[in-house]
Scaffold this motif. Structure first.
Motif, short mmCIF file in Angstrom:
data_model
loop_
_atom_site.label_atom_id
_atom_site.label_comp_id
_atom_site.label_asym_id
_atom_site.label_seq_id
_atom_site.Cartn_x
_atom_site.Cartn_y
_atom_site.Cartn_z
N GLU A 4 0.81 -1.21 0.00
CA GLU A 4 0.00 0.00 0.00
C GLU A 4 0.85 1.26 0.00
O GLU A 4 0.45 2.30 -0.54
CB GLU A 4 -0.93 0.00 1.22
N ARG A 5 2.01 1.18 0.59
CA ARG A 5 2.88 2.35 0.63
C ARG A 5 3.37 2.72 -0.76
O ARG A 5 3.75 3.86 -1.02
CB ARG A 5 4.07 2.06 1.56
N GLY A 6 3.37 1.75 -1.68
CA GLY A 6 3.77 2.06 -3.04
C GLY A 6 2.83 3.03 -3.73
O GLY A 6 3.23 3.76 -4.64
N ALA A 7 1.57 3.06 -3.32
CA ALA A 7 0.60 4.00 -3.88
C ALA A 7 0.66 5.37 -3.22
O ALA A 7 -0.03 6.29 -3.67
CB ALA A 7 -0.82 3.42 -3.75
N GLY A 8 1.44 5.49 -2.18
CA GLY A 8 1.56 6.76 -1.46
C GLY A 8 1.75 6.53 0.01
O GLY A 8 1.25 5.54 0.57
N LEU B 171 -3.17 7.90 11.11
CA LEU B 171 -3.64 6.58 11.54
C LEU B 171 -4.90 6.17 10.78
O LEU B 171 -5.07 5.01 10.41
CB LEU B 171 -3.90 6.61 13.04
N ARG B 172 -5.81 7.14 10.54
CA ARG B 172 -7.04 6.82 9.82
C ARG B 172 -6.73 6.29 8.42
O ARG B 172 -7.34 5.33 7.94
CB ARG B 172 -7.91 8.07 9.74
N ARG C 23 -7.61 2.56 6.97
CA ARG C 23 -8.51 2.47 5.83
C ARG C 23 -7.90 1.63 4.70
O ARG C 23 -8.61 0.96 3.96
CB ARG C 23 -8.84 3.88 5.33
N ARG C 24 -6.59 1.64 4.60
CA ARG C 24 -5.92 0.96 3.48
C ARG C 24 -5.38 -0.42 3.85
O ARG C 24 -5.14 -1.26 2.96
CB ARG C 24 -4.79 1.83 2.96
N GLY D 73 -13.64 4.74 8.92
CA GLY D 73 -14.32 5.57 7.94
C GLY D 73 -15.22 6.62 8.54
O GLY D 73 -15.69 7.52 7.85
N GLN D 74 -15.50 6.52 9.85
CA GLN D 74 -16.35 7.51 10.48
C GLN D 74 -15.57 8.78 10.78
O GLN D 74 -14.38 8.74 11.06
CB GLN D 74 -16.92 6.94 11.79
#
Length: 459
Positions: free
Chosen positions: A249-253, A258-259, A263-264, A304-305
């Motif tokens: 996931e870090r490859g996408a940014g 923490l949120r 989420r990812r 997501g809240q």
């Protein structure tokens, strides 16, 4: 530090004495450091001769072709073979027996071999070297302690080549060298020792971070130079699937807070807590304490809240001692070497100790592993008359320490005990401790039973 075959104190003393400067010097130093040359009675003379402080002399002129390259002193196993074959006139089979050493043969066999060796050295020219009885006996006394404890020249040269390349890499690329060394679980010393060496060389060492760390140790470019990050694999109880997901996931940014991370990436509550306490989310909030409070809110709700800041209560930042305790518990002794964002030069808390210190074993008390920890204090002793103590020895792999140790001893004081193998970080738990205690009990019962049988037989 970190150079192959040159890390122990004895090896470093040998290199300083010989003033090694080439691969050949390293090969001789590798062989000279073994017990054989030291037990031959010529160690001091060899150092002085090698440094040019003493003239090279030979017990007999016939020894010069064999011992000339090593200043008249036995260093390599090949020299033992040549002495037995060319000087004593023994067969190749007998020469190989002599090379293997006296530990492989009985007293009668060694006495016979000694007689043949001394008699062969006294053979008159031109068939023999013509040693006197005193010279032949002296040569045997030099050969016998060396046999079986020497180093062959090919082995020593191959080791020396690796040592020379390792020293070159550390001298010219210290950051990359130490990163590779730590990624392979260190070497002769505990990983925390290599991290301390990196700090000594001016490198910045950081705890694991979700935006920079790989599974193992990795290197990143900082504002003031290379930064060495501990791997996410060092964090206790973090699954392999979670590490892979974070890196992907870090490859996408990079993760912004923490949120965004939750989420990812699907993380368990315990993993989130350990990442925060271990410093893997430093810089994503004001403090680790505030991140823990935020994670607690997400646990009752959802990432997501939307949670408004004005509804949150101010959370005081954690203390340096708390950071120390957290990192020691979750990252092991290696966590004590990291550069903390606040107070990097803080003093070491009282209660922490270095490897090599012998201490009494306290009763561990830990809320998370209480049953397994309490059972350790009642572990069976095969030698009841001896004091129970723990000899702190660095662990070769992982560098992770169970929470029970940090809780019981304070700031990782028992970070290198045998308990680390019983309560393995991230697994084991009470079942591992139970299995090992039961195995020790079985061994004790067998030990006592055999002693009783032997006593009954004697009576």
């Amino acid at each position: 530090m970190g150079v192959f075959q040159c890390e122990s104190d004895g090896a470093q003393r040998t290199l300083r004495k010989l003033k090694a400067r080439s691969v050949r010097d390293l090969a001789i130093a590798n062989a000279f450091f073994k017990p054989g040359p030291a037990m031959g009675g010529m160690a001091g003379a060899f150092v002085r001769r090698y440094r040019g402080e003493q003239a090279v002399t030979y017990l007999h002129p016939a020894l010069q072709p064999i011992l000339g390259p090593t200043q008249g002193v036995l260093i390599f196993q090949e020299q033992i073979l040549r002495l037995a074959r060319e000087i004593a006139g023994l067969t190749w089979a007998q020469a190989d027996q002599l090379r293997r050493g006296m530990s492989h043969f009985g007293a009668q066999e060694m006495a016979a071999l000694a007689g043949q060796f001394i008699a062969g050295c006294q053979r008159p020219p031109p068939t023999g070297p013509g040693f006197t009885p005193a010279q032949a006996s002296t040569l045997w006394e030099q050969v016998m302690p060396f046999a079986g404890y020497g180093f062959n020249q090919g082995h020593a040269t191959a080791y020396a080549e690796v040592s020379f390349r390792s020293a070159y890499l550390k001298a010219h690329y210290p950051a990359q060298f130490l990163c590779a060394r730590l990624a392979d679980y260190g070497g002769f010393h505990h990983p925390a020792v290599y991290m301390a060496e990196a700090v000594r060389l001016g490198l910045t060492v950081r705890p694991p971070h979700v935006n920079f760390s790989a599974e193992a140790f990795s290197l990143a470019e900082g504002r003031s130079g290379p930064v060495l990050f501990m791997g996410l694999g060092q964090v206790r109880d973090l699954r392999q699937a979670a590490i892979t997901a974070i890196c992907q996931e870090r490859g996408a940014g990079k993760f912004s807070d923490l949120r965004d991370l939750l989420r990812r990436v699907a993380l368990r509550p315990k993993e989130i807590e350990h990442l925060i306490r271990g410093g893997a989310l430093d810089g994503l909030a004001r403090s680790r304490a505030s991140l823990l409070a935020e994670a607690q809110e997400f646990r009752h709700g959802s990432a997501g809240q939307m949670i408004f800041d004005f509804g949150r209560r101010a959370v005081p930042a954690e203390t340096l001692r708390q950071r120390w305790d957290w990192e020691t518990e979750l990252l092991g002794p290696a966590g004590q070497r990291v550069d903390r964002s606040a107070g990097a030069g803080a003093r070491k808390p009282a209660g922490a100790c270095a490897p090599g210190r012998t201490v009494r074993f306290p009763r561990p008390v830990a809320p998370d592993r209480g049953r397994a920890s309490a059972r350790l204090d009642r572990r069976p002793r095969l030698f009841p008359g001896r004091r129970r103590h723990v000899r702190h020895r660095p662990r070769r792999q992982g560098g992770q320490v169970p929470g029970a140790l940090a809780t019981a001893a304070g700031a990782g004081a028992l970070g290198w005990g045998w308990v680390g193998h019983v309560l393995a970080a991230g697994g084991g738990g009470g079942r591992s401790a139970k299995c090992k205690v039961q195995s020790a009990k079985r061994r004790e019962r067998r030990f006592v039973s055999e002693n009783r049988k032997s006593k009954i037989g004697k009576e």
